[in-house]
Design an enzyme around this catalytic site. Structure first.
Site, PDB file in Angstrom:
ATOM      1  N   CYS A  32       0.729  -1.276  -0.016  1.00  0.00           N
ATOM      2  CA  CYS A  32      -0.156  -0.098  -0.034  1.00  0.00           C
ATOM      3  C   CYS A  32       0.849   1.353  -0.041  1.00  0.00           C
ATOM      4  O   CYS A  32       2.049   1.163  -0.344  1.00  0.00           O
ATOM      5  CB  CYS A  32      -0.906  -0.117   1.305  1.00  0.00           C
ATOM      6  SG  CYS A  32      -0.263  -0.415   2.975  1.00  0.00           S
ATOM      7  N   ARG A  92      -3.405  -0.909   5.703  1.00  0.00           N
ATOM      8  CA  ARG A  92      -3.943  -1.953   4.598  1.00  0.00           C
ATOM      9  C   ARG A  92      -3.122  -3.045   4.303  1.00  0.00           C
ATOM     10  O   ARG A  92      -3.648  -4.323   4.657  1.00  0.00           O
ATOM     11  CB  ARG A  92      -4.244  -1.350   3.297  1.00  0.00           C
ATOM     12  CG  ARG A  92      -5.479  -0.178   3.421  1.00  0.00           C
ATOM     13  CD  ARG A  92      -5.490   0.675   1.997  1.00  0.00           C
ATOM     14  NE  ARG A  92      -4.433   1.642   2.139  1.00  0.00           N
ATOM     15  CZ  ARG A  92      -4.180   2.432   0.961  1.00  0.00           C
ATOM     16  NH1 ARG A  92      -5.221   2.351   0.124  1.00  0.00           N
ATOM     17  NH2 ARG A  92      -3.215   3.137   1.016  1.00  0.00           N
ATOM     18  N   ASP A 126      -8.509   3.799   1.836  1.00  0.00           N
ATOM     19  CA  ASP A 126      -7.440   4.265   2.856  1.00  0.00           C
ATOM     20  C   ASP A 126      -8.055   4.848   4.192  1.00  0.00           C
ATOM     21  O   ASP A 126      -8.606   5.579   4.362  1.00  0.00           O
ATOM     22  CB  ASP A 126      -6.639   5.310   2.049  1.00  0.00           C
ATOM     23  CG  ASP A 126      -5.488   5.757   3.093  1.00  0.00           C
ATOM     24  OD1 ASP A 126      -5.226   5.200   4.143  1.00  0.00           O
ATOM     25  OD2 ASP A 126      -4.663   6.877   2.772  1.00  0.00           O
TER      26      ASP A 126
HETATM   27  P1  4NP Z   1      -1.784   2.569   4.189  1.00  0.00           P
HETATM   28  O1  4NP Z   1      -2.313   3.878   4.819  1.00  0.00           O
HETATM   29  O2  4NP Z   1      -1.139   3.175   2.982  1.00  0.00           O
HETATM   30  O3  4NP Z   1      -2.964   1.643   4.071  1.00  0.00           O
HETATM   31  O4  4NP Z   1      -0.619   1.989   5.210  1.00  0.00           O
HETATM   32  C1  4NP Z   1      -1.647   5.293   5.063  1.00  0.00           C
HETATM   33  C2  4NP Z   1      -0.573   5.277   5.916  1.00  0.00           C
HETATM   34  C3  4NP Z   1       0.027   6.553   6.158  1.00  0.00           C
HETATM   35  C4  4NP Z   1      -0.082   7.537   5.308  1.00  0.00           C
HETATM   36  C5  4NP Z   1      -1.170   7.268   4.078  1.00  0.00           C
HETATM   37  C6  4NP Z   1      -1.891   6.035   4.152  1.00  0.00           C
HETATM   38  N1  4NP Z   1       0.384   8.721   5.122  1.00  0.00           N
HETATM   39  O5  4NP Z   1       0.012   9.534   4.486  1.00  0.00           O
HETATM   40  O6  4NP Z   1       1.241   9.009   6.073  1.00  0.00           O
END
Ligand code: 4NP
Length: 167
Positions: free
Chosen positions: A13, A19, A132
C-alpha cells in the site's frame, strides 16, 4: 514459483501500516487454516518511506486482534524496492496509485502485478481501490478488513487453481 518451491507474495500500500499489514495477516491466516503455509512466503510493504520501522496503525492492530486473534505489534513497516518487484512471484497493490508507483520503480514490469480488488467477488466493485483508512475511525478499519477478507479468499482460490501443486 521460485527455486525454493514457495510462492512469494508481496502485499503493498502507501505506508505499510494500515491496509497491507492487514492483508498480510488475513492471507497468512487463511493459508495456515488451509495447511498451506509451508508453500508460501508472505510479506507486505509500502511505496513510501513515511513509516519505515513503525508498527501497524492501532486501528489495524485492533481489527486483527478482534477478528483473527493475531498480534501485529511485532510487524515493522518496510518500503517496496525494485528487488521486491523482481523477486516476488505475485505483487498485490491496494490501489491503482500504489500500482502505478510500483511500475515506476520496476526495472521491468512484473508479470503478476495485481490490484487487490481484481479478486473482488462482488462484481460491481471489482477493480476498485481498497479505501485508505488512515486517520479514520475504527469503522473504516472494519470496512477494510471485510474487503480484504473476501478478496484474500478469492486470491487463494485463484492461486490454488493456477498452481495445482500447492494442494
Ligand atoms: P496505508 O495507509 O497505505 O494503508 O498504510 C496510510 C498510511 C500513512 C499515510 C497514508 C496512508 N500517510 O500519508 O502517512
Amino acid at each position: 514459483m521460485s527455486d525454493d518451491e514457495t510462492l512469494d507474495i508481496m502485499f503493498f500500500c502507501l505506508g505499510n501500516i494500515c491496509r497491507s499489514p492487514l492483508a498480510e495477516a488475513i492471507f497468512s491466516h487463511k493459508i495456515e487454516e488451509a495447511g498451506l503455509d509451508r508453500n508460501f512466503h508472505i510479506e507486505s510493504s509500502g511505496t513510501s518511506s513515511y513509516h519505515v520501522g513503525e508498527e501497524p496503525d492501532p486501528g489495524s492492530q485492533k481489527v486483527a486482534r478482534d477478528r483473527l486473534e493475531r498480534d501485529l505489534s511485532h510487524q515493522r513497516s518496510q518500503q517496496l524496492t525494485a528487488e521486491h518487484l523482481r523477486d516476488f512471484d505475485y505483487l498485490v497493490a491496494m490501489s491503482a496509485s500504489n500500482r502505478d508507483k510500483a511500475l515506476e520503480r520496476a526495472d521491468t514490469p512484473p508479470d503478476d502485478l495485481h490490484l487487490m480488488r481484481d479478486f473482488e467477488p462482488n462484481e460491481g466493485e471489482r477493480g476498485l481501490d481498497v479505501p485508505d483508512p488512515y486517520g479514520g475511525g475504527q469503522n473504516r478499519f472494519e470496512l477494510v478488513y471485510n474487503i480484504l477478507d473476501r478478496c484474500c479468499e478469492e486470491l487463494l482460490d485463484e492461486l490454488r487453481a493456477r498452481h495445482p501443486g500447492l494442494d
